[in-house]
Design a protein around this motif. Structure first.
Motif, short mmCIF file in Angstrom:
data_model
loop_
_atom_site.label_atom_id
_atom_site.label_comp_id
_atom_site.label_asym_id
_atom_site.label_seq_id
_atom_site.Cartn_x
_atom_site.Cartn_y
_atom_site.Cartn_z
N LEU A 94 13.28 2.38 -13.32
CA LEU A 94 13.93 2.23 -14.64
C LEU A 94 14.24 3.55 -15.31
N ASN A 95 14.00 4.65 -14.60
CA ASN A 95 14.22 6.00 -15.13
C ASN A 95 13.38 6.28 -16.38
N ILE A 96 12.20 5.69 -16.41
CA ILE A 96 11.27 5.98 -17.50
C ILE A 96 10.46 7.22 -17.14
N LEU A 97 10.19 7.38 -15.85
CA LEU A 97 9.50 8.58 -15.34
C LEU A 97 10.46 9.36 -14.47
N TRP A 98 10.46 10.67 -14.63
CA TRP A 98 11.30 11.54 -13.80
C TRP A 98 10.39 12.45 -13.02
N LEU A 99 10.02 12.01 -11.82
CA LEU A 99 9.11 12.81 -11.00
C LEU A 99 9.73 13.14 -9.68
#
Length: 99
Positions: A94-99
């Motif tokens: 959901l592109n909540i985390l960008w890792l």
């Protein structure tokens, strides 16, 4: 039951939206959350992605491990997942985390 409906309704709506699109223009977009994560839940999720235990997350955020557990329960409900690994994967999707 309500939580299951929250998870089910967005996916049904997404399927319906996709069925209405022209076949040559598929637009796969992540489904937005019914209820957004709070800033503190995002903090917990970020530390969760670093594979920290509840006690370690609690120490970094200056809260109790019980509070971390509560945040995790809310994260699982909002992301419609059942565990830490699923929460991190769904957040990436959901592109909540960008890792």
């Amino acid at each position: 039951m309500v939580n299951r409906l929250r998870c089910w309704i967005p996916s049904v709506l997404e399927q319906h939206r996709r069925s209405l699109q022209a076949p040559h223009h598929p637009v796969p977009r992540p489904q937005p959350l019914v209820e957004p994560l709070t800033n503190r839940e995002l903090d917990v999720l970020e530390l969760l992605s670093e594979r920290l235990q509840n006690k370690e997350i609690a120490e970094k955020l200056f809260v109790s491990p019980t509070t971390v557990k509560t945040h995790l329960q809310h994260i699982y409900q909002k992301l419609c997942v059942e565990n830490r690994r699923q929460a991190v994967e769904k957040a990436k999707t959901l592109n909540i985390l960008w890792l």
